[in-house]
Design a protein around this motif. Structure first.
Motif, PDB file in Angstrom:
ATOM      1  N   LEU A  23      16.554  38.532  38.021  1.00  0.00           N
ATOM      2  CA  LEU A  23      17.537  38.141  38.306  1.00  0.00           C
ATOM      3  C   LEU A  23      18.906  38.436  37.791  1.00  0.00           C
ATOM      4  O   LEU A  23      19.853  38.656  38.561  1.00  0.00           O
ATOM      5  N   THR A  24      19.048  37.847  36.476  1.00  0.00           N
ATOM      6  CA  THR A  24      20.232  38.250  35.718  1.00  0.00           C
ATOM      7  C   THR A  24      20.185  39.618  35.410  1.00  0.00           C
ATOM      8  O   THR A  24      21.531  40.251  35.806  1.00  0.00           O
ATOM      9  N   ALA A  25      19.307  40.746  35.548  1.00  0.00           N
ATOM     10  CA  ALA A  25      19.603  42.004  35.326  1.00  0.00           C
ATOM     11  C   ALA A  25      19.959  42.597  36.730  1.00  0.00           C
ATOM     12  O   ALA A  25      20.811  43.610  36.497  1.00  0.00           O
ATOM     13  N   GLY A  26      19.953  42.006  37.777  1.00  0.00           N
ATOM     14  CA  GLY A  26      20.092  42.534  39.076  1.00  0.00           C
ATOM     15  C   GLY A  26      21.693  42.413  39.050  1.00  0.00           C
ATOM     16  O   GLY A  26      22.176  43.338  39.605  1.00  0.00           O
ATOM     17  N   VAL A  27      22.119  41.229  38.713  1.00  0.00           N
ATOM     18  CA  VAL A  27      23.589  41.137  38.919  1.00  0.00           C
ATOM     19  C   VAL A  27      24.183  41.831  37.886  1.00  0.00           C
ATOM     20  O   VAL A  27      25.249  42.502  38.211  1.00  0.00           O
ATOM     21  N   MET A  28      23.729  41.988  36.588  1.00  0.00           N
ATOM     22  CA  MET A  28      24.366  42.650  35.602  1.00  0.00           C
ATOM     23  C   MET A  28      24.686  44.247  35.944  1.00  0.00           C
ATOM     24  O   MET A  28      25.459  45.005  35.804  1.00  0.00           O
ATOM     25  N   ASN A  29      23.829  45.028  36.856  1.00  0.00           N
ATOM     26  CA  ASN A  29      23.464  46.218  37.327  1.00  0.00           C
ATOM     27  C   ASN A  29      24.591  46.530  38.166  1.00  0.00           C
ATOM     28  O   ASN A  29      24.763  47.684  38.699  1.00  0.00           O
ATOM     29  N   ARG A  53      27.367  48.024  30.550  1.00  0.00           N
ATOM     30  CA  ARG A  53      28.348  48.025  31.689  1.00  0.00           C
ATOM     31  C   ARG A  53      29.898  47.953  31.231  1.00  0.00           C
ATOM     32  O   ARG A  53      30.686  47.858  32.208  1.00  0.00           O
ATOM     33  N   ALA A  54      30.035  47.883  29.915  1.00  0.00           N
ATOM     34  CA  ALA A  54      31.478  47.752  29.362  1.00  0.00           C
ATOM     35  C   ALA A  54      32.311  49.040  28.832  1.00  0.00           C
ATOM     36  O   ALA A  54      31.271  50.010  28.401  1.00  0.00           O
ATOM     37  N   LEU A  71      32.522  45.898  33.664  1.00  0.00           N
ATOM     38  CA  LEU A  71      33.217  45.154  32.606  1.00  0.00           C
ATOM     39  C   LEU A  71      34.240  45.863  31.940  1.00  0.00           C
ATOM     40  O   LEU A  71      33.913  47.087  31.546  1.00  0.00           O
ATOM     41  N   ASP A  72      35.516  45.556  31.865  1.00  0.00           N
ATOM     42  CA  ASP A  72      36.337  46.139  30.860  1.00  0.00           C
ATOM     43  C   ASP A  72      35.902  45.750  29.197  1.00  0.00           C
ATOM     44  O   ASP A  72      36.057  46.883  28.614  1.00  0.00           O
ATOM     45  N   VAL A  73      35.393  44.849  29.250  1.00  0.00           N
ATOM     46  CA  VAL A  73      35.098  44.483  27.499  1.00  0.00           C
ATOM     47  C   VAL A  73      33.929  43.657  27.668  1.00  0.00           C
ATOM     48  O   VAL A  73      33.682  42.775  28.407  1.00  0.00           O
ATOM     49  N   ALA A  74      32.752  43.581  26.758  1.00  0.00           N
ATOM     50  CA  ALA A  74      31.843  42.735  26.537  1.00  0.00           C
ATOM     51  C   ALA A  74      32.073  42.231  25.212  1.00  0.00           C
ATOM     52  O   ALA A  74      32.229  42.837  24.255  1.00  0.00           O
ATOM     53  N   VAL A  75      31.921  40.866  25.138  1.00  0.00           N
ATOM     54  CA  VAL A  75      32.062  40.126  23.644  1.00  0.00           C
ATOM     55  C   VAL A  75      30.649  39.616  23.548  1.00  0.00           C
ATOM     56  O   VAL A  75      30.233  38.838  24.317  1.00  0.00           O
TER      57      VAL A  75
END
Length: 274
Positions: free
Chosen positions: A177-183, A220-221, A187-191
């Motif tokens: 479920l987490t991966a589904g949203v991330m895909n 995605r960043a 993102l401009d930047v990942a911290v």
């Protein structure tokens, strides 16, 4: 010293040494051995350590403290790191934050900056203005429940929570479920908060499911900022997130060795030691 403070200190000692001796722990905490025995028994009941004759040992070599017991470790360094990272974020950016104590401090620093309207003075590159002047000045995408909870009440920040299955140790959401949203996000930047930085293997964390989600943040960043105190430098953890070639900036504290700083710079990473 209260029980929560004793427990936090005992778990810190266990994380550092891998084992605890009742008498030594009693001396270190300035309490009686009987108190330490009771504490260890209760911690063992919560499956936070393994009780042994005369003390306790960690569950394994990749022992991981629950987030609530790590928050006081290297606190001043994490505050400085967070403040420095906030200056690298542009107004209107979409920022990904994974879980951890350092990224939690970053979230708080971003909230303070957004609340003070100081975003226009930040030094972030490639910034874009929020399309709605009255709307959020920043968008944060996170898989960390504690970060989402803190930022949800901030009207200046649009908070996107990934969904997924929660891990009790770190409050991070993981799984399909987490991966589904991330895909589906950009993102401009990942911290990224991490548990280890190795010049050869890259950045790592203790849990493979969390590493997989952090890897998606990287993919995605447009920019990747790794945040960690210097105690994690040169340390390895079980699950690899990505190589150093995917990291643009590393923000750490002034305890970073000159040798490690040079190796990271050679790898093309911009290093901020604050």
């Amino acid at each position: 010293m209260s029980k929560p403070e004793r427990w936090s200190r005992l778990l810190e000692l266990l994380a550092a040494e891998g084992r605890l001796d009742v008498e030594e722990a009693a001396t270190a905490l300035e309490v009686s051995p009987a108190t330490i025995r009771r504490d260890l028994d209760e911690l063992a009941e919560q499956q936070m350590l393994v009780r042994t004759r005369g003390g306790a040992i960690a569950h394994g070599v990749a022992y991981e403290l629950p987030l609530r017991y790590k928050s006081s470790r290297h606190a001043s360094e994490k505050h400085r790191i967070a403040a420095a990272v906030a200056e690298l974020i542009g107004e209107g950016d979409v920022v990904g934050l994974n879980g951890g104590t350092t990224t939690t401090e970053v979230a708080r620093a971003l909230a303070l900056r957004a609340g003070a309207g100081a975003g226009e003075g930040s030094a972030g590159g490639g910034r874009r203005q929020s399309p709605d002047p009255a709307g959020p000045s920043l968008t944060v995408v996170t898989n960390a429940l504690n970060i989402a909870g803190e930022l949800a009440v901030r009207p200046q920040i649009k908070i996107v929570v990934t969904g997924g299955v929660a891990r009790s140790q770190t409050y991070e959401l993981v799984g399909p479920l987490t991966a589904g949203v991330m895909n589906e996000v950009v993102l401009d930047v990942a911290v990224l908060g991490v548990d280890g930085v190795d010049p050869h293997l890259g950045v790592m964390t203790h849990q493979e499911d969390e590493a997989g989600i952090s890897r998606l943040f990287v993919e995605r960043a447009g920019r990747v900022i790794v945040v960690t105190d210097s105690s994690k430098m040169g340390r390895r953890a079980f699950a690899r997130i990505c190589g150093l070639d995917r990291v643009d900036v590393l923000v750490t504290d002034s305890g970073l060795s000159s040798e490690m700083a040079a190796r990271l710079t050679e790898a093309g990473i911009k290093v901020h030691a604050v």
